[in-house]
Design a protein around this motif. Structure first.
Motif, PDB file in Angstrom:
ATOM      1  N   ILE A  80       0.829  -1.200   0.000  1.00 42.00           N
ATOM      2  CA  ILE A  80       0.000   0.000   0.000  1.00 42.00           C
ATOM      3  C   ILE A  80       0.866   1.254   0.000  1.00 42.00           C
ATOM      4  N   GLY A  81       0.673   2.088  -1.020  1.00 37.38           N
ATOM      5  CA  GLY A  81       1.491   3.283  -1.176  1.00 37.38           C
ATOM      6  C   GLY A  81       2.827   2.944  -1.799  1.00 37.38           C
ATOM      7  N   THR A  82       2.791   2.167  -2.860  1.00 37.82           N
ATOM      8  CA  THR A  82       4.009   1.573  -3.406  1.00 37.82           C
ATOM      9  C   THR A  82       4.975   2.572  -4.004  1.00 37.82           C
ATOM     10  N   GLY A  83       4.491   3.695  -4.527  1.00 38.62           N
ATOM     11  CA  GLY A  83       5.382   4.662  -5.149  1.00 38.62           C
ATOM     12  C   GLY A  83       5.769   4.253  -6.557  1.00 38.62           C
ATOM     13  N   LEU A  84       6.646   5.030  -7.163  1.00 35.64           N
ATOM     14  CA  LEU A  84       7.048   4.757  -8.541  1.00 35.64           C
ATOM     15  C   LEU A  84       7.885   3.484  -8.627  1.00 35.64           C
ATOM     16  N   PRO A  85       7.648   2.669  -9.660  1.00 35.51           N
ATOM     17  CA  PRO A  85       8.432   1.441  -9.811  1.00 35.51           C
ATOM     18  C   PRO A  85       9.919   1.745  -9.931  1.00 35.51           C
ATOM     19  N   THR A  86      10.736   0.881  -9.334  1.00 34.15           N
ATOM     20  CA  THR A  86      12.175   1.025  -9.413  1.00 34.15           C
ATOM     21  C   THR A  86      12.769  -0.377  -9.446  1.00 34.15           C
ATOM     22  N   MET A  87      14.036  -0.505  -9.195  1.00 33.81           N
ATOM     23  CA  MET A  87      14.648  -1.835  -9.179  1.00 33.81           C
ATOM     24  C   MET A  87      14.215  -2.597  -7.932  1.00 33.81           C
ATOM     25  N   GLN A  88      14.148  -3.919  -8.042  1.00 31.34           N
ATOM     26  CA  GLN A  88      13.804  -4.793  -6.922  1.00 31.34           C
ATOM     27  C   GLN A  88      12.449  -4.440  -6.321  1.00 31.34           C
ATOM     28  N   ASN A  89      11.417  -4.494  -7.165  1.00 31.79           N
ATOM     29  CA  ASN A  89      10.060  -4.273  -6.697  1.00 31.79           C
ATOM     30  C   ASN A  89       9.549  -5.518  -5.983  1.00 31.79           C
ATOM     31  N   THR A  90       8.481  -5.336  -5.210  1.00 32.18           N
ATOM     32  CA  THR A  90       7.964  -6.424  -4.371  1.00 32.18           C
ATOM     33  C   THR A  90       7.683  -7.682  -5.170  1.00 32.18           C
ATOM     34  N   HIS A  91       7.007  -7.554  -6.309  1.00 35.17           N
ATOM     35  CA  HIS A  91       6.628  -8.754  -7.072  1.00 35.17           C
ATOM     36  C   HIS A  91       7.847  -9.475  -7.634  1.00 35.17           C
ATOM     37  N   GLU A  92       8.884  -8.713  -7.993  1.00 35.62           N
ATOM     38  CA  GLU A  92      10.075  -9.343  -8.543  1.00 35.62           C
ATOM     39  C   GLU A  92      10.785 -10.188  -7.494  1.00 35.62           C
ATOM     40  N   ILE A  93      10.874  -9.664  -6.282  1.00 31.39           N
ATOM     41  CA  ILE A  93      11.541 -10.401  -5.203  1.00 31.39           C
ATOM     42  C   ILE A  93      10.719 -11.622  -4.809  1.00 31.39           C
ATOM     43  N   ALA A  94       9.416 -11.412  -4.587  1.00 30.60           N
ATOM     44  CA  ALA A  94       8.558 -12.503  -4.115  1.00 30.60           C
ATOM     45  C   ALA A  94       8.434 -13.609  -5.154  1.00 30.60           C
ATOM     46  N   GLN A  95       8.201 -13.256  -6.411  1.00 29.68           N
ATOM     47  CA  GLN A  95       7.987 -14.279  -7.436  1.00 29.68           C
ATOM     48  C   GLN A  95       9.274 -14.981  -7.837  1.00 29.68           C
ATOM     49  N   ARG A  96      10.416 -14.344  -7.586  1.00 33.66           N
ATOM     50  CA  ARG A  96      11.685 -15.026  -7.814  1.00 33.66           C
ATOM     51  C   ARG A  96      11.874 -16.156  -6.809  1.00 33.66           C
ATOM     52  N   LEU A  97      11.450 -15.917  -5.560  1.00 37.95           N
ATOM     53  CA  LEU A  97      11.584 -16.926  -4.510  1.00 37.95           C
ATOM     54  C   LEU A  97      10.418 -17.909  -4.495  1.00 37.95           C
TER      55      LEU A  97
END
Length: 267
Positions: A80-97
């Motif tokens: 909530i309140g994610t802000g502008l996309p940048t490197m290492q976004n939540t979905h990238e980290i979670a879906q990688r693991l």
């Protein structure tokens, strides 16, 4: 959705400093305007560590999501309140693991919406990544919309990453968190960090931000930060500077920053 995109772009006011764009500037991004850079420079002139805080906040997010998707076994995230996309976004980290992770991003900034819908895409075919146009001042609406993507009978990690400082009244900020966490099942987690009133320079930086015409950012005391986790089981090491929360043993030594965070588990 070209008409929707035009509507969103019409809501963008480049002459007014905006929190998400200022933060993007501090992180070295390019999605900002002159007014945002001027506000960011005004803060950095009296509190140079704001740039380091921005960088450390992304590292904290990376470690927190890695813990949740890994050791804690969480497969659903409400950012909530994610802000502008940048490197290492939540979905990238979670879906990688955990490739089947489902992530819902929430923000009400039109520039964020435009960029997020273009950039926040699944990194795995098994996962789900969605974006909601929502305001954390209306937590019930966020929860209602998130039901379309997330299964509220299973644990969810809700994330408030450096955003509740824009809520002036501490009890109002607590109410927002409590109403979201209250809608989550047992085994869910709260991840939260904010700037803290732990130094004179950071306080002066907060004043400069307000003077620039941007939305004021209200620093919390450590006691107030701890109140966000009332009734939750704190994950070790508890409330700590975000620069040091679960810092890897072989990581180079860093100076603590005026921002604290933690993860709490709902019993």
């Amino acid at each position: 959705m070209p008409n929707e995109r035009l509507d969103l772009e019409a809501r963008i006011h480049p002459e007014i400093p905006h929190a998400a764009r200022i933060w993007n500037y501090w992180m070295g991004g390019k999605d900002n305007f002159e007014a945002d850079r001027a506000a960011g420079d005004a803060v950095a002139a009296v509190y140079p560590d704001i740039v380091r805080m921005a960088q450390q906040s992304r590292k904290f997010l990376t470690r927190a999501v890695s813990y949740l998707a890994g050791e804690a076994g969480i497969r659903q995230f409400l950012d909530i309140g994610t802000g502008l996309p940048t490197m290492q976004n939540t979905h990238e980290i979670a879906q990688r693991l955990a490739p089947d992770s489902r992530i819902v991003y929430v923000d009400n900034d039109p520039l964020v919406l435009v960029h997020a819908r273009a950039l926040l895409k699944n990194t795995t075919p098994e996962g789900v990544t969605a974006y909601l146009d929502g305001d954390y001042n209306e937590p019930e609406l966020i929860v209602e919309d998130a039901h379309n993507v997330l299964d509220f009978t299973k644990p969810i990690a809700v994330m408030f990453m450096g955003v509740l400082g824009y809520v002036e009244d501490h009890q109002a900020a607590r109410s927002i968190v409590d109403r979201v966490v209250g809608a989550l099942p047992s085994g869910s987690h709260l991840v939260l960090w904010d700037g803290t009133a732990t130094g004179d320079a950071v306080a002066e930086g907060s004043e400069k931000l307000a003077e620039s015409g941007a939305v004021p950012y209200h620093l919390r005391s450590l006691a107030e930060m701890g109140e966000f986790f009332t009734g939750l089981e704190l994950v070790e090491p508890g409330l700590a500077p975000i620069s040091h929360w679960r810092l890897e043993e072989d990581a180079e030594e860093v100076t603590p920053i005026d921002a604290h965070g933690a993860i709490g588990r709902k019993p």
